[in-house]
Scaffold this motif. Structure first.
Motif, PDB file in Angstrom:
ATOM      1  N   SER A  45      55.365 -27.640 -84.998  1.00 23.29           N
ATOM      2  CA  SER A  45      55.727 -27.116 -83.688  1.00 23.29           C
ATOM      3  C   SER A  45      56.345 -28.202 -82.813  1.00 23.29           C
ATOM      4  CB  SER A  45      54.485 -26.550 -82.998  1.00 23.29           C
ATOM      5  OG  SER A  45      53.478 -27.526 -82.977  1.00 23.29           O
ATOM      6  N   SER A  46      55.765 -29.395 -82.873  1.00 26.16           N
ATOM      7  CA  SER A  46      56.275 -30.478 -82.046  1.00 26.16           C
ATOM      8  C   SER A  46      57.427 -31.210 -82.740  1.00 26.16           C
ATOM      9  CB  SER A  46      55.149 -31.461 -81.741  1.00 26.16           C
ATOM     10  OG  SER A  46      54.529 -31.833 -82.941  1.00 26.16           O
ATOM     11  N   LEU A  47      57.642 -30.843 -84.020  1.00 25.76           N
ATOM     12  CA  LEU A  47      58.641 -31.533 -84.841  1.00 25.76           C
ATOM     13  C   LEU A  47      58.461 -33.036 -84.788  1.00 25.76           C
ATOM     14  CD1 LEU A  47      61.930 -29.515 -84.322  1.00 25.76           C
ATOM     15  CD2 LEU A  47      60.665 -29.815 -86.438  1.00 25.76           C
ATOM     16  N   ASN A  48      57.189 -33.422 -84.830  1.00 29.13           N
ATOM     17  CA  ASN A  48      56.889 -34.831 -84.727  1.00 29.13           C
ATOM     18  C   ASN A  48      56.965 -35.494 -86.101  1.00 29.13           C
ATOM     19  OD1 ASN A  48      56.054 -37.298 -83.873  1.00 29.13           O
ATOM     20  ND2 ASN A  48      54.467 -36.462 -82.522  1.00 29.13           N
ATOM     21  N   ALA A  49      58.210 -35.787 -86.501  1.00 30.57           N
ATOM     22  CA  ALA A  49      58.435 -36.313 -87.848  1.00 30.57           C
ATOM     23  C   ALA A  49      57.757 -37.668 -88.053  1.00 30.57           C
ATOM     24  CB  ALA A  49      59.923 -36.433 -88.118  1.00 30.57           C
ATOM     25  N   LEU A  50      57.708 -38.451 -87.004  1.00 28.02           N
ATOM     26  CA  LEU A  50      57.141 -39.799 -87.114  1.00 28.02           C
ATOM     27  C   LEU A  50      55.654 -39.755 -87.474  1.00 28.02           C
ATOM     28  CD1 LEU A  50      58.783 -42.379 -86.754  1.00 28.02           C
ATOM     29  CD2 LEU A  50      57.634 -42.705 -84.563  1.00 28.02           C
ATOM     30  N   VAL A  51      54.934 -38.827 -86.852  1.00 27.27           N
ATOM     31  CA  VAL A  51      53.499 -38.677 -87.154  1.00 27.27           C
ATOM     32  C   VAL A  51      53.324 -38.235 -88.602  1.00 27.27           C
ATOM     33  CG1 VAL A  51      51.349 -37.507 -86.531  1.00 27.27           C
ATOM     34  CG2 VAL A  51      52.986 -38.108 -84.759  1.00 27.27           C
ATOM     35  N   PHE A  52      54.198 -37.318 -89.029  1.00 26.98           N
ATOM     36  CA  PHE A  52      54.148 -36.836 -90.409  1.00 26.98           C
ATOM     37  C   PHE A  52      54.354 -37.988 -91.391  1.00 26.98           C
ATOM     38  CE2 PHE A  52      56.517 -35.288 -94.150  1.00 26.98           C
ATOM     39  CZ  PHE A  52      55.550 -34.469 -94.706  1.00 26.98           C
ATOM     40  N   ILE A  53      55.364 -38.810 -91.122  1.00 23.65           N
ATOM     41  CA  ILE A  53      55.669 -39.945 -92.002  1.00 23.65           C
ATOM     42  C   ILE A  53      54.494 -40.925 -92.028  1.00 23.65           C
ATOM     43  CG2 ILE A  53      57.144 -41.992 -92.269  1.00 23.65           C
ATOM     44  CD1 ILE A  53      59.445 -40.216 -91.120  1.00 23.65           C
ATOM     45  N   MET A  54      53.923 -41.179 -90.850  1.00 23.99           N
ATOM     46  CA  MET A  54      52.797 -42.105 -90.759  1.00 23.99           C
ATOM     47  C   MET A  54      51.609 -41.602 -91.572  1.00 23.99           C
ATOM     48  SD  MET A  54      49.749 -42.861 -89.177  1.00 23.99           S
ATOM     49  CE  MET A  54      49.530 -41.929 -87.663  1.00 23.99           C
ATOM     50  N   LYS A  55      51.291 -40.307 -91.415  1.00 21.33           N
ATOM     51  CA  LYS A  55      50.143 -39.741 -92.139  1.00 21.33           C
ATOM     52  C   LYS A  55      50.384 -39.753 -93.653  1.00 21.33           C
ATOM     53  CE  LYS A  55      47.733 -37.970 -88.555  1.00 21.33           C
ATOM     54  NZ  LYS A  55      46.353 -37.660 -88.261  1.00 21.33           N
ATOM     55  N   LEU A  56      51.603 -39.389 -94.047  1.00 28.73           N
ATOM     56  CA  LEU A  56      51.924 -39.385 -95.476  1.00 28.73           C
ATOM     57  C   LEU A  56      51.862 -40.811 -96.029  1.00 28.73           C
ATOM     58  CD1 LEU A  56      52.693 -37.486 -97.783  1.00 28.73           C
ATOM     59  CD2 LEU A  56      55.100 -37.881 -97.235  1.00 28.73           C
ATOM     60  N   GLY A  57      52.305 -41.779 -95.215  1.00 23.96           N
ATOM     61  CA  GLY A  57      52.262 -43.190 -95.619  1.00 23.96           C
ATOM     62  C   GLY A  57      50.833 -43.670 -95.822  1.00 23.96           C
ATOM     63  N   VAL A  58      49.960 -43.350 -94.873  1.00 24.83           N
ATOM     64  CA  VAL A  58      48.555 -43.768 -94.976  1.00 24.83           C
ATOM     65  C   VAL A  58      47.901 -43.114 -96.196  1.00 24.83           C
ATOM     66  CG1 VAL A  58      46.279 -43.623 -93.868  1.00 24.83           C
ATOM     67  CG2 VAL A  58      48.282 -44.275 -92.523  1.00 24.83           C
ATOM     68  N   PHE A  59      48.159 -41.816 -96.372  1.00 21.98           N
ATOM     69  CA  PHE A  59      47.605 -41.120 -97.541  1.00 21.98           C
ATOM     70  C   PHE A  59      48.083 -41.766 -98.838  1.00 21.98           C
ATOM     71  CE2 PHE A  59      47.960 -37.909-100.891  1.00 21.98           C
ATOM     72  CZ  PHE A  59      46.654 -37.484-100.965  1.00 21.98           C
ATOM     73  N   SER A  60      49.384 -42.112 -98.884  1.00 24.26           N
ATOM     74  CA  SER A  60      49.960 -42.725-100.084  1.00 24.26           C
ATOM     75  C   SER A  60      49.270 -44.037-100.421  1.00 24.26           C
ATOM     76  CB  SER A  60      51.453 -42.991 -99.876  1.00 24.26           C
ATOM     77  OG  SER A  60      52.130 -41.775 -99.677  1.00 24.26           O
ATOM     78  N   ILE A  61      49.019 -44.853 -99.381  1.00 24.57           N
ATOM     79  CA  ILE A  61      48.354 -46.133 -99.625  1.00 24.57           C
ATOM     80  C   ILE A  61      46.913 -45.899-100.088  1.00 24.57           C
ATOM     81  CG2 ILE A  61      47.605 -48.311 -98.579  1.00 24.57           C
ATOM     82  CD1 ILE A  61      50.034 -48.033 -96.682  1.00 24.57           C
TER      83      ILE A  61
END
Ligand SMILES: [Zn+2]
Length: 258
Positions: free
Chosen positions: A96-112
């Motif tokens: 809804s917020s189209l907050n791509a940066l938060v998405f990238i950050m969360k995916l990055g943390v999960f990946s690590i």
């Protein structure tokens, strides 16, 4: 929800997962993770791009190398699938917020988290670069959200507390408990979880670790001298703290030290 976006998110997820496979395979060996071409583990055949498409290639190759027919580990498609599903799981929150940066950050943390989990489980090490990357991502997120006291105390307790316990354990029993990689991981997490959150993690990961290792000892699966990977326990607890904080605080209210 938009089907197109759903498919795109899944493709991003499995592609990230594909890169995590490269990290898991090469980081413990100290190999280049960007420029080296992928090759078969048995016959050294170079893997072409069309044999390296996340999930799809594994299915088309029926889990075997096209030249020497040796089995490709199920770990590859599994890591891709897990990362793809996780991306789908978190995208609705940020759509809804189209907050791509938060998405990238969360995916990055999960990946690590996922990479540390598998590498530590298999090799009993946590590569420095993963702790550094995690620390940088969490610190950048924290400075936008929390006070500097929260961040500094989180890091100091994350590094200090396990160091003291490990040192005391070594003095008492002459055995090394936690490795440096584990202590650095606690420090990196402390930057985001803060002083209280990191204490929760230290207690719960030790509790979970003792429970699982103790059970395995009773079942005769591990000996008293077996080296235990501790990173997976830290990462499991951090996963819930990070991605499901509401459930986590409910769980914590069952304990006295909230
Ligand atoms: Zn081969």
């Amino acid at each position: 929800m938009d089907l197109y976006l759903f498919i795109l998110t899944f493709i991003i997820g499995i592609t990230v997962g594909s890169f995590l496979n490269v990290l898991i395979l090469r980081l413990p060996k100290g190999e280049d993770v960007i420029f080296d071409r992928s090759h078969c583990g048995s016959c050294e055949k170079i893997i072409h791009w069309y044999e390296n498409i996340p999930l799809i290639s594994y299915i088309f190759l029926r889990g075997k190398c096209s030249k020497c027919n040796s089995r490709i580990s199920l770990q590859y498609p599994l890591i891709e699938l897990i990362t793809g599903l996780f991306a789908l799981l978190i995208i609705p929150k940020y759509i809804s917020s189209l907050n791509a940066l938060v998405f990238i950050m969360k995916l990055g943390v999960f990946s690590i988290f996922l990479t540390i989990f598998v590498i530590d489980l298999r090799h009993k090490i946590i590569p420095n670069i993963l702790n550094i990357l995690l620390f940088v991502i969490l610190l950048l997120t924290s400075v936008l959200t929390f006070s500097w006291q929260y961040i500094v105390f989180g890091i100091v307790i994350g590094v200090g507390f396990p160091s003291i316990v490990t040192w005391a354990f070594y003095k008492l029993k002459g055995e090394i408990g936690l490795g440096m990689g584990d202590i650095k991981l606690y420090g990196a997490l402390g930057a985001y979880l803060g002083p209280i959150g990191i204490i929760h993690n230290i207690f719960l990961s030790c509790f979970l670790g003792s429970f699982i290792v103790g059970s395995m000892m009773i079942l005769g699966k591990v000996g008293r001298r077996t080296k235990i990977a501790f990173g997976p326990f830290i990462v499991i607890i951090a996963f819930f703290q990070f991605f499901y904080p509401e459930y986590f605080s409910q769980l914590m209210s069952l304990f006295i030290f909230t």
